[in-house]
Design an enzyme around this catalytic site. Structure first.
Site, PDB file in Angstrom:
ATOM      1  N   ASP A 228     -22.439 -69.927  80.383  1.00 13.16           N
ATOM      2  CA  ASP A 228     -22.373 -71.135  81.210  1.00 13.16           C
ATOM      3  C   ASP A 228     -23.611 -71.980  80.928  1.00 13.16           C
ATOM      4  O   ASP A 228     -24.740 -71.504  81.033  1.00 13.16           O
ATOM      5  CB  ASP A 228     -22.325 -70.753  82.693  1.00 13.16           C
ATOM      6  CG  ASP A 228     -22.184 -71.977  83.582  1.00 13.16           C
ATOM      7  OD1 ASP A 228     -23.220 -72.498  84.026  1.00 13.16           O
ATOM      8  OD2 ASP A 228     -21.052 -72.414  83.823  1.00 13.16           O
ATOM      9  N   ASP A 271     -17.976 -76.502  81.183  1.00 12.12           N
ATOM     10  CA  ASP A 271     -19.154 -76.115  80.401  1.00 12.12           C
ATOM     11  C   ASP A 271     -19.249 -74.600  80.266  1.00 12.12           C
ATOM     12  O   ASP A 271     -20.340 -74.071  80.071  1.00 12.12           O
ATOM     13  CB  ASP A 271     -20.421 -76.671  81.050  1.00 12.12           C
ATOM     14  CG  ASP A 271     -20.605 -76.162  82.479  1.00 12.12           C
ATOM     15  OD1 ASP A 271     -19.634 -75.620  83.045  1.00 12.12           O
ATOM     16  OD2 ASP A 271     -21.713 -76.313  83.029  1.00 12.12           O
TER      17      ASP A 271
END
Length: 635
Positions: A228, A271
């Protein structure tokens, strides 16, 4: 007796012969008639056979499929024009030859020795089906040939023969191949993230399920790395979506460069990225891979001649007896990722059983938290703030506690993160605000008019447009005034706030008359810079600095600088975490006076606070100091 004429005997003989012949003819007539009928039938059958032969010859000559007659050893005895048209070889050129020696691609053609031993195995049943083989025409062009077979049994003592039907199916095969390629391309497009070119979640699900289906002692376990990107939204907001896309593409390139050909990297969404590593025999390999990814991502990305710093948090999990399906494995990696993000980001963590037990405990708390809020189990306790010089209580900080029916009194550290994750922090802020203001009203009613109350406010609540109006309404409704209420804001809120919203909220609160204090000041964030830029009324020195104040020269220097600067700026200072008289003495020596901590009093209920105020001799606070008067002299 008359004499016979010489002719009579001769005539008699002739008559007798004719009579005999006639009798013979009469006797043979049925047989002759039958013979003539047989001859007629034979002539008819011959005419039909000739006609059939002409039909069969016409069929053979004009058929689109190639027809070949072979002996039991595969040698061609006869072929039709279509076979010539398909292969380019004339009937004369192929007669007596086995196609295995000249019809296959050169690298697969049989040798003369192998051909000499070839013989159809009629009994195997192999000739009952058809096959498609790649053949080569006389001009060298390759084509796909569909072959089917029929066996012609010979007369007794002779070997059977084989009829081969050859059909050029190149166009059909190529069309099917084109369709298959198109299908594969569509499937690839459906399984590929357009921006990064990595696989997407659809491919991830299929790949992970297949890998987990093979996992175990024989093929090893399946590793999963959940990546992440840290603060990605800020990159998007600050530099624009084009920069954000560049960061995502760069991250994808880093992942591609680090994984092996057996691994799968995909963009999980937004993301987030996921790497699946089959056949894992050691957790070390996963940790090394995750560490390499972190190192590569930390190298700045140059975007429009300016560097973009990229950080990432990584959760790692390995399949085991408790995680044999994709959902369980993803959950374990997600748990590890969440923990590393909580502890400061830009690092990695491998899921473990102990971490799983901790999360299970939190899950239990999570399910009980909502129930506890409905049943009024959450409320505030009060901790006094004490002026060491005047030896007076200046106010109380309202601290949230959960009166858990089984686990007793729980501090915010044990449930705030869960509340934040469950979207309950706004409700908890409401409970804290009402409880704090009600407590202040009770204190005022008891005659303690000079006390104020401090309220802790989360960043989410602070940044809401409705917060100030609601706070003013609750204060006015109780007959209080804003200067009686201090709003404590963590410095981290200033870092996490977007578009300076926190600064605007602080300015609005100050303008309305509320005192805003920076909590945990000096804990390593924006520090002194905020004092010059924000409209705050005071600060609370972080307990970590106070705890080390007696023995740590650096802590002493920092605290002294904070006290001097705040004095110059006209800001109030509270030192929290004071437990020992030596710490209190150091605060006074360095220029401070108001403290808070267990050395003064532990957090207490409202009733206990009222009793403490009524019964405590304030001159005896910190009475276990060698000489309490020393504090006044140092002041």
């Amino acid at each position: 007796m008359p004499s016979w004429h010489p002719f009579i005997p001769t005539a008699f003989v002739v008559f007798a012969f004719l009579t005999g012949a006639a009798l013979v003819a009469l006797a043979l007539w049925p047989r002759l008639r039958a013979a003539r009928k047989r001859q007629a039938r034979l002539r008819t059958a011959l005419r039909v056979a000739r006609k059939d032969n002409r039909v069969m010859e016409m069929i053979a000559q004009n058929a689109n499929d190639g027809l070949v007659l072979q002996d039991i050893h595969g040698r061609i005895l006869w072929s039709n024009p279509a076979y010539t048209r398909i292969t380019g070889w004339s009937a004369e050129e192929v007669r007596g030859r086995n196609p295995l020696g000249f019809m296959l691609p050169p690298e697969r053609c049989w040798s003369d020795e192998d051909i000499s031993t070839f013989k159809y195995d009629i009994a195997s049943g192999i000739l009952d089906s058809f096959e498609i083989v790649e053949n080569v025409r006389k001009n060298g062009e390759k084509f796909w040939n569909q072959l089917s077979f029929a066996v012609v049994e010979g007369d007794t003592g002779t070997e059977p023969q084989v009829i081969v039907i050859a059909r050029d199916v190149t166009e059909q095969i190529e069309r099917e191949a084109d369709l298959e390629r198109a299908k594969q391309n569509l499937q690839k497009l459906a399984e590929t993230d357009v921006l990064t070119g990595l696989s997407n979640r659809l491919k991830l699900d299929a790949f992970l399920d297949e890998a987990l289906g093979r996992a175990g002692p024989e093929h090893g376990e399946v590793g999963l790395i959940h990546v992440d990107i840290d603060q990605f939204k800020e990159i998007n907001d600050r530099l624009g979506h084009a920069a954000g896309d560049a960061v995502l593409s760069h991250t994808a390139d880093v992942l591609r460069a680090q994984i092996s050909e057996d691994d799968l990297a995909c963009r999980f969404g937004g993301d987030e990225f996921v790497i699946v590593c089959p056949s894992i025999w050691s957790n070390e390999r996963l940790e090394v891979l995750a560490r390499r990814i972190l190192v590569q991502l930390r190298k700045p990305l140059i975007w429009e001649d300016a560097p973009i710093s990229i950080g990432a948090s990584i959760g790692v999990a390995v399949s085991n007896d408790h995680a044999r399906d994709a959902q369980a494995l993803m959950r374990q990696a997600d748990i590890a990722l969440y923990e590393i993000k909580k502890s400061g980001r830009n690092n990695l963590l491998l899921f473990s059983d102990s971490l799983g037990e901790l999360v299970a405990k939190r899950t239990e708390i999570s399910s009980a938290l909502s129930h506890g809020m409905v049943n009024n189990q959450l409320g505030v306790v009060l901790q006094p703030q004490f002026d060491l010089v005047t030896q007076q209580v200046t106010g109380f900080e309202a601290l949230m506690r959960w009166h858990h029916p089984n686990r007793g009194m729980l501090a915010p550290a044990e449930f705030f993160d869960i509340a934040e994750r469950n979207g309950l922090m706004e409700d908890i802020d409401e409970i804290a605000m009402h409880g704090a203001l009600d407590a202040l009203c009770t204190l005022r009613d008891a005659g303690h008019d000079n006390l104020r109350i401090s309220i802790n406010v989360s960043g989410r609540r602070l940044n809401q447009d409705t917060f100030l109006d609601q706070l003013k309404w609750e204060v006015d409704k109780r007959g209080l005034v804003p200067k009686d209420v201090a709003v404590e804001v963590l410095e981290t809120t200033l870092i996490e706030g977007r578009d300076n919203q926190a600064a605007r909220s602080i300015a609005a609160l100050s303008k309305a008359g509320f005192g805003v204090e920076l909590d945990d000041f000096g804990s390593g964030y924006s520090g002194l810079v905020n004092l010059a830029q924000l409209q705050v009324k005071g600060v609370k020195i972080d307990r970590a600095l106070v705890q080390n104040l007696v023995t740590d020269k650096t802590a002493q220097t920092v605290v002294q600088a904070i006290l001097r600067l705040c004095k110059d700026l006209g800001l109030d200072v509270v030192a929290e975490g004071v437990e020992l008289p030596e710490q209190a003495g150091a605060i006074v020596t360095l220029g401070g006076s108001v403290v808070q901590g267990y050395g003064i009093a532990r957090p207490m209920s409202l009733d206990r606070a009222l009793d403490w105020l009524e019964t405590t001799d304030m001159t005896s606070v910190l009475a276990f100091a060698p000489d309490n008067r020393m504090l006044r002299r140092q002041a």
